[in-house]
Design an enzyme around this catalytic site. Sequence first.
Site, mmCIF file in Angstrom:
data_model
loop_
_atom_site.group_PDB
_atom_site.id
_atom_site.type_symbol
_atom_site.label_atom_id
_atom_site.label_comp_id
_atom_site.label_asym_id
_atom_site.label_seq_id
_atom_site.Cartn_x
_atom_site.Cartn_y
_atom_site.Cartn_z
ATOM 1 N N CYS A 133 -13.543 -54.997 68.743
ATOM 2 C CA CYS A 133 -12.818 -56.177 69.228
ATOM 3 C C CYS A 133 -11.908 -56.745 68.146
ATOM 4 O O CYS A 133 -10.859 -57.330 68.447
ATOM 5 C CB CYS A 133 -13.788 -57.237 69.737
ATOM 6 N N HIS A 143 -17.709 -62.044 68.026
ATOM 7 C CA HIS A 143 -16.760 -61.351 68.893
ATOM 8 C C HIS A 143 -15.370 -61.944 68.695
ATOM 9 O O HIS A 143 -15.227 -63.151 68.473
ATOM 10 C CB HIS A 143 -17.203 -61.500 70.352
#
Length: 438
Positions: free
Chosen positions: A86, A389
């Site tokens: 990510c 994330h």
Amino acid sequence: MENSNDLSPSSLVYRCDDFVVNDTKLGLVQKVREHLQNLENSAFTSDRHRKRKLLENSSLNSKLLKVNGSTTALCATGLRNLGNTCFMNAILQSLSNIQQFCCYFKELPAVELRNGKTAGRRTYHTRSQGDNNVSLVEEFRKTLCALWQGSQTAFSPESLFYVVWKIMPNFRGYQQQDAHEFMRYLLDHLHLELQGGFNGVSRSVILQENSNLSASNKCCINGASTVVTAIFGGILQNEVNCLICGTESRKFDPFLDLSLDIPSQFRNKRTKNQESGPMCTLRDCLRSFTDLEELDETELYMCHKCKKKQKSTKKFWIQKLPKVLCLHLKRFHWTAYLRNKVDTYVEFPLRGLDMKCYLLEPENSGPESCLYDLVAVVVHHGSGVGSGHYTAYAAHEGRWFHFNDSTVTLTDEETVGKAKAYILFYVERQAKPGAEKL
């Protein structure tokens, strides 16, 4: 006497909907079975086509958005997560929405990679290919081309990630990485590769032929100018003054981004609306970066006049602003044993960030040359640099999108403004003909 209603097996006729078969010992059962099978196949095929059409419509509908009451196609494409990638996806989506930078790569001709077996033929990267076939520029170009075609909901950047593994050993493996660190490595390696030859033509020549990137916008970092330095390159002036004899030392430092501390007085404030008191703003972070600072005992300045290390002050000025101003908020800092995250909300403008007061010679700047508008934001969700994330918000053709790996959704400015930004990308506002000074 002959019976006209003879129903002997040899002459019995079966009528089944729209066809007729003669009942014979050898043919009746087989033909009935064939007909029933045909009916079943026909129904199955029809059902399969119906389901396929529903799926296609569903996929199409997922790519449609309601904007001002009318339906419009969502041409944005997500990036598949290859295993904690990510950090890479958020940076790629942000860079893909910096139009001048992205368009330069998309307009490059495809690189013809050659080896003994494929000489003269265009090849594409696979994990079985050797080191000689790696081209970061080519894989970056192909990834950017795939992101706004609208032909798929998600694109797998596997070939690009393979090249990253080859040339950036720090990013091998599938552990979570720092998005800012990856961005710096990516831009540095693109810059280095772009300084080489391109199908026999120097890439510096290609850059010079691009009318949108004039010589005045170039900033040389580690060699000749490229599109990387032409877009992101700025120059800092670093002033150091000896507090004992007053000697002043100046030097110019090129930069591709500015890393800003979040002032310590704001670090305990965790949310935008938690308690009363001053809110941390991007201007506070910029002021902390450029304000006069007295260096501590661990940073004593070697004064050439005093011939020894002395207490001194330091101040940064921006000597040249870039076309795209990249601001990195330093949210991760080391304590005695671990790296903590500063979760403070920092308010930032979506339009009209004025950088004139940080310039060394603001009187030489144009009316709007110091104004910047936000184009992308990278956000880190979670508590630590090795976990959590990354997602990105980016503006494209007047609309804001949220990029969360494979998922792309339309969002609004209010949501973007509430994000706890980690990296901010601002694009220089283009001066309009006849525009008055703000």
